[in-house]
Design a protein around this motif. Structure first.
Motif, PDB file in Angstrom:
ATOM      1  N   ILE A 284       0.788  -1.262  -0.034  1.00 40.33           N
ATOM      2  CA  ILE A 284      -0.043   0.078   0.012  1.00 40.33           C
ATOM      3  C   ILE A 284       0.755   1.338  -0.074  1.00 40.33           C
ATOM      4  O   ILE A 284       1.427   1.519   0.837  1.00 40.33           O
ATOM      5  N   ALA A 285       0.781   2.002  -1.346  1.00 43.73           N
ATOM      6  CA  ALA A 285       1.927   3.146  -1.337  1.00 43.73           C
ATOM      7  C   ALA A 285       0.919   4.268  -1.451  1.00 43.73           C
ATOM      8  O   ALA A 285       1.389   5.263  -2.463  1.00 43.73           O
ATOM      9  N   VAL A 286      -0.328   4.408  -1.300  1.00 44.55           N
ATOM     10  CA  VAL A 286      -1.388   5.677  -1.495  1.00 44.55           C
ATOM     11  C   VAL A 286      -1.067   6.455  -0.215  1.00 44.55           C
ATOM     12  O   VAL A 286      -0.688   6.239   0.740  1.00 44.55           O
ATOM     13  N   PRO A 287      -1.318   8.072  -0.707  1.00 41.50           N
ATOM     14  CA  PRO A 287      -1.257   8.753   0.507  1.00 41.50           C
ATOM     15  C   PRO A 287      -2.078   8.321   1.691  1.00 41.50           C
ATOM     16  O   PRO A 287      -3.096   7.509   1.355  1.00 41.50           O
ATOM     17  N   THR A 288      -1.829   8.862   2.880  1.00 47.16           N
ATOM     18  CA  THR A 288      -2.252   8.390   4.183  1.00 47.16           C
ATOM     19  C   THR A 288      -3.805   8.798   4.018  1.00 47.16           C
ATOM     20  O   THR A 288      -4.719   7.934   4.649  1.00 47.16           O
ATOM     21  N   LYS A 289      -4.302   9.921   3.405  1.00 56.28           N
ATOM     22  CA  LYS A 289      -5.688  10.225   3.658  1.00 56.28           C
ATOM     23  C   LYS A 289      -6.645   9.308   2.737  1.00 56.28           C
ATOM     24  O   LYS A 289      -7.725   9.407   2.974  1.00 56.28           O
ATOM     25  N   GLY A 290      -5.854   8.493   1.846  1.00 54.48           N
ATOM     26  CA  GLY A 290      -6.678   7.857   0.999  1.00 54.48           C
ATOM     27  C   GLY A 290      -6.674   6.193   1.428  1.00 54.48           C
ATOM     28  O   GLY A 290      -7.331   5.323   0.712  1.00 54.48           O
ATOM     29  N   ILE A 291      -6.093   5.770   2.386  1.00 57.35           N
ATOM     30  CA  ILE A 291      -5.894   4.547   2.652  1.00 57.35           C
ATOM     31  C   ILE A 291      -7.136   3.767   3.219  1.00 57.35           C
ATOM     32  O   ILE A 291      -7.378   2.873   2.807  1.00 57.35           O
ATOM     33  N   ARG A 292      -7.879   4.723   3.989  1.00 56.55           N
ATOM     34  CA  ARG A 292      -9.306   4.034   4.449  1.00 56.55           C
ATOM     35  C   ARG A 292     -10.056   3.775   3.059  1.00 56.55           C
ATOM     36  O   ARG A 292     -10.575   2.525   3.071  1.00 56.55           O
ATOM     37  N   GLU A 293     -10.254   4.634   2.375  1.00 55.00           N
ATOM     38  CA  GLU A 293     -11.060   4.272   0.959  1.00 55.00           C
ATOM     39  C   GLU A 293     -10.661   3.313   0.203  1.00 55.00           C
ATOM     40  O   GLU A 293     -11.296   2.344   0.052  1.00 55.00           O
ATOM     41  N   VAL A 294      -9.225   3.121   0.156  1.00 55.64           N
ATOM     42  CA  VAL A 294      -8.677   2.036  -0.731  1.00 55.64           C
ATOM     43  C   VAL A 294      -9.108   0.862   0.054  1.00 55.64           C
ATOM     44  O   VAL A 294      -9.252  -0.315  -0.768  1.00 55.64           O
ATOM     45  N   CYS A 295      -8.732   0.561   1.329  1.00 56.64           N
ATOM     46  CA  CYS A 295      -8.948  -0.606   2.107  1.00 56.64           C
ATOM     47  C   CYS A 295     -10.512  -1.011   2.145  1.00 56.64           C
ATOM     48  O   CYS A 295     -10.699  -2.313   2.062  1.00 56.64           O
ATOM     49  N   ARG A 296     -11.217  -0.157   2.189  1.00 55.86           N
ATOM     50  CA  ARG A 296     -12.789  -0.438   2.077  1.00 55.86           C
ATOM     51  C   ARG A 296     -13.342  -1.113   0.832  1.00 55.86           C
ATOM     52  O   ARG A 296     -13.928  -2.006   0.805  1.00 55.86           O
ATOM     53  N   ASN A 297     -12.646  -0.660  -0.436  1.00 57.44           N
ATOM     54  CA  ASN A 297     -13.092  -1.022  -1.559  1.00 57.44           C
ATOM     55  C   ASN A 297     -12.271  -2.331  -1.608  1.00 57.44           C
ATOM     56  O   ASN A 297     -12.679  -3.447  -2.291  1.00 57.44           O
ATOM     57  N   LEU A 298     -11.046  -2.240  -1.259  1.00 53.94           N
ATOM     58  CA  LEU A 298      -9.995  -3.794  -1.656  1.00 53.94           C
ATOM     59  C   LEU A 298     -10.717  -4.854  -0.867  1.00 53.94           C
ATOM     60  O   LEU A 298     -10.801  -5.925  -1.464  1.00 53.94           O
ATOM     61  N   LYS A 299     -11.481  -4.763   0.336  1.00 50.58           N
ATOM     62  CA  LYS A 299     -11.672  -5.802   1.176  1.00 50.58           C
ATOM     63  C   LYS A 299     -12.987  -6.534   0.345  1.00 50.58           C
ATOM     64  O   LYS A 299     -13.207  -7.853   0.823  1.00 50.58           O
ATOM     65  N   GLU A 300     -13.677  -5.829  -0.475  1.00 49.32           N
ATOM     66  CA  GLU A 300     -14.822  -6.452  -1.035  1.00 49.32           C
ATOM     67  C   GLU A 300     -14.242  -7.036  -2.305  1.00 49.32           C
ATOM     68  O   GLU A 300     -15.081  -7.993  -2.932  1.00 49.32           O
ATOM     69  N   MET A 301     -12.995  -7.468  -2.548  1.00 54.04           N
ATOM     70  CA  MET A 301     -12.452  -7.827  -3.671  1.00 54.04           C
ATOM     71  C   MET A 301     -11.621  -9.146  -3.403  1.00 54.04           C
ATOM     72  O   MET A 301     -10.811  -9.638  -4.397  1.00 54.04           O
ATOM     73  N   ILE A 302     -11.284  -9.382  -2.343  1.00 52.15           N
ATOM     74  CA  ILE A 302     -10.205 -10.227  -1.796  1.00 52.15           C
ATOM     75  C   ILE A 302     -10.914 -11.375  -1.180  1.00 52.15           C
ATOM     76  O   ILE A 302     -11.939 -10.957  -0.221  1.00 52.15           O
ATOM     77  N   ASN A 303     -10.686 -12.484  -1.124  1.00 47.84           N
ATOM     78  CA  ASN A 303     -11.578 -13.599  -0.421  1.00 47.84           C
ATOM     79  C   ASN A 303     -10.347 -14.452   0.240  1.00 47.84           C
ATOM     80  O   ASN A 303     -10.871 -15.712   0.745  1.00 47.84           O
ATOM     81  N   GLU A 304      -9.266 -14.376   0.433  1.00 43.53           N
ATOM     82  CA  GLU A 304      -8.337 -15.069   1.340  1.00 43.53           C
ATOM     83  C   GLU A 304      -7.378 -14.245   1.926  1.00 43.53           C
ATOM     84  O   GLU A 304      -7.196 -12.869   1.579  1.00 43.53           O
ATOM     85  N   PRO A 305      -6.519 -14.570   3.009  1.00 46.14           N
ATOM     86  CA  PRO A 305      -5.790 -13.869   3.746  1.00 46.14           C
ATOM     87  C   PRO A 305      -4.247 -13.298   2.717  1.00 46.14           C
ATOM     88  O   PRO A 305      -3.847 -14.094   2.164  1.00 46.14           O
ATOM     89  N   MET A 306      -4.468 -11.947   3.007  1.00 42.70           N
ATOM     90  CA  MET A 306      -3.244 -11.119   2.367  1.00 42.70           C
ATOM     91  C   MET A 306      -2.219 -10.711   3.276  1.00 42.70           C
ATOM     92  O   MET A 306      -2.450 -10.528   4.452  1.00 42.70           O
ATOM     93  N   LEU A 307      -0.841 -10.694   2.727  1.00 39.26           N
ATOM     94  CA  LEU A 307       0.194 -10.079   3.326  1.00 39.26           C
ATOM     95  C   LEU A 307       0.310  -8.568   2.884  1.00 39.26           C
ATOM     96  O   LEU A 307       0.530  -8.401   1.654  1.00 39.26           O
ATOM     97  N   PHE A 308      -0.187  -7.731   3.934  1.00 37.95           N
ATOM     98  CA  PHE A 308      -0.034  -6.256   3.483  1.00 37.95           C
ATOM     99  C   PHE A 308       1.383  -5.693   3.939  1.00 37.95           C
ATOM    100  O   PHE A 308       1.800  -6.033   5.132  1.00 37.95           O
ATOM    101  N   VAL A 309       1.912  -4.780   3.182  1.00 42.95           N
ATOM    102  CA  VAL A 309       3.236  -4.285   3.408  1.00 42.95           C
ATOM    103  C   VAL A 309       2.781  -2.726   3.108  1.00 42.95           C
ATOM    104  O   VAL A 309       2.231  -2.190   2.071  1.00 42.95           O
ATOM    105  N   HIS A 310       2.868  -1.759   4.270  1.00 42.61           N
ATOM    106  CA  HIS A 310       2.337  -0.552   3.832  1.00 42.61           C
ATOM    107  C   HIS A 310       3.811   0.469   4.043  1.00 42.61           C
ATOM    108  O   HIS A 310       4.504   0.185   4.714  1.00 42.61           O
ATOM    109  N   VAL A 311       3.927   1.263   2.911  1.00 41.51           N
ATOM    110  CA  VAL A 311       4.913   2.232   3.002  1.00 41.51           C
ATOM    111  C   VAL A 311       4.645   3.696   3.156  1.00 41.51           C
ATOM    112  O   VAL A 311       5.431   4.691   3.009  1.00 41.51           O
ATOM    113  N   SER A 312       3.360   3.981   3.556  1.00 41.99           N
ATOM    114  CA  SER A 312       2.819   5.386   3.967  1.00 41.99           C
ATOM    115  C   SER A 312       3.292   5.983   5.222  1.00 41.99           C
ATOM    116  O   SER A 312       3.186   5.074   6.219  1.00 41.99           O
TER     117      SER A 312
END
Length: 340
Positions: free
Chosen positions: A77-105
């Motif tokens: 995850i390399a989006v600006p911090t103010k966009g992280i909540r929105e991206v994660c909210r959208n993302l969680k609807e599109m994945i169905n298995e555990p992911m390794l998250f690496v954040h660099v913000s």
């Protein structure tokens, strides 16, 4: 080799994608703009954020978050911090298995006062998170893409996952250390942007190296005071994500926060500065959050307080400096470890 998706095609997300591609990983870079994804795919360029940099032909891009979510089990995850909540909210609807998250913000969310890893855990259900690793350190994208020597830290409470991310990114010009102090790494990476704004203001006012050295040193003391109060290890602030990141961000012309502060010191208003920069200046948002944190935990942070006054209370930068210099006398090491 791994399949890795990088969310965010700004300068840092693109630079890390280059590192991953150099290491032979199948990297897919997500942009919210189709024209930018097309430019990366068709011309192997990202001119807005890294002008003149030729991207590896193996690096692919997409503007479809759904396509990105299905690419692999490692998400950077390399989006600006103010966009992280929105991206994660959208993302969680599109994945169905555990992911390794690496954040660099690098930032803290105002009002909620959450670190980025906490924001991710709030928005993504626990059964979809394998683990979260923080990748941070003194690293300008402009130098990473030139393959200049760079060192960063991968932090996770489970050190095995930090080591996995270390293996993912590390090569002959991009060296990765590991650390288990997630709080310290996140706090150091976020708050150094505040001090960099101050260093830029100091330079914009025409002050010299004495003033900048004082800002960096006393700024580190503030960062360590707050960090240890909320659970960080003091030693982390002597490392890459503490003093290392602070030095590079306060002294480099590549630093957006230094550049923004420099314009403020020269007399420009904040809205004018942000418009001229054309890119996110994380230190502005983080200054508000850090000031709120310092008030909540009753930790004295005079430099942060002064910058908050400049940014949000319209105090003249020189007046803020004068007020800092006129504070009551203190012992140098007073309060440094009181808040552990």
């Amino acid at each position: 080799m791994e399949k890795v998706v990088v969310l965010g095609a700004g300068s840092w997300g693109t630079a890390l994608s280059i590192v991953l591609a150099d290491n032979g990983h199948e990297c897919l870079l997500w942009s919210h703009r189709k024209d930018q994804a097309d430019e990366i795919n068709d011309q192997h360029l990202n001119e807005k954020y890294l002008p003149g940099t030729i991207l590896p032909k193996t690096l692919k891009a997409t503007s479809s978050l759904e396509e990105a979510a299905g690419h692999g089990k490692i998400i950077v995850i390399a989006v600006p911090t103010k966009g992280i909540r929105e991206v994660c909210r959208n993302l969680k609807e599109m994945i169905n298995e555990p992911m390794l998250f690496v954040h660099v913000s690098k930032g803290i969310e105002p009002d909620s006062l959450k670190r980025i890893s906490e924001v991710i855990r709030e928005e993504v259900p626990s059964h979809l998170i394998e683990e979260i690793v923080v990748l941070s350190g003194p690293s300008h994208a402009e130098e990473v893409v030139l393959r200049h020597p760079t060192t960063v830290t991968a932090a996770c409470e489970d050190i095995l996952y930090a080591e996995k991310v270390q293996d993912l990114f590390m090569n002959g010009h991009f060296r990765v250390y590991t650390n288990s102090d997630v709080i310290g790494v996140e706090i150091g990476g976020a708050l150094k942007n505040i001090i960099a704004l101050g260093a830029g203001i100091s330079d914009g006012l025409g002050y010299g190296d004495n003033a900048k050295a004082a800002l960096i040193t006393r700024g580190l003391a503030e960062i360590a005071r707050l960090g240890t109060k909320i659970g960080a290890q003091p030693s982390t602030f002597s490392g890459l994500t503490g003093i290392g990141d602070l030095i590079v961000t306060c002294t480099s012309v590549h630093s957006r926060n230094w550049r923004a502060g420099n314009l403020l010191g020269k007399g420009m208003k904040l809205d004018e500065v942000l418009e001229q920069m054309g890119m996110v200046v994380e230190g502005v948002r983080t200054t508000k959050a850090a000031y709120q944190l310092s008030e909540f935990h009753k930790v004295p942070m005079p430099i942060t307080r002064a910058l908050y006054a400049v940014l949000f209370e319209h105090v003249d930068p020189k007046t803020a400096v004068d007020q800092l210099m006129d504070r009551v006398k203190k012992r140098e090491m007073e309060d440094l470890y009181e808040y552990q």
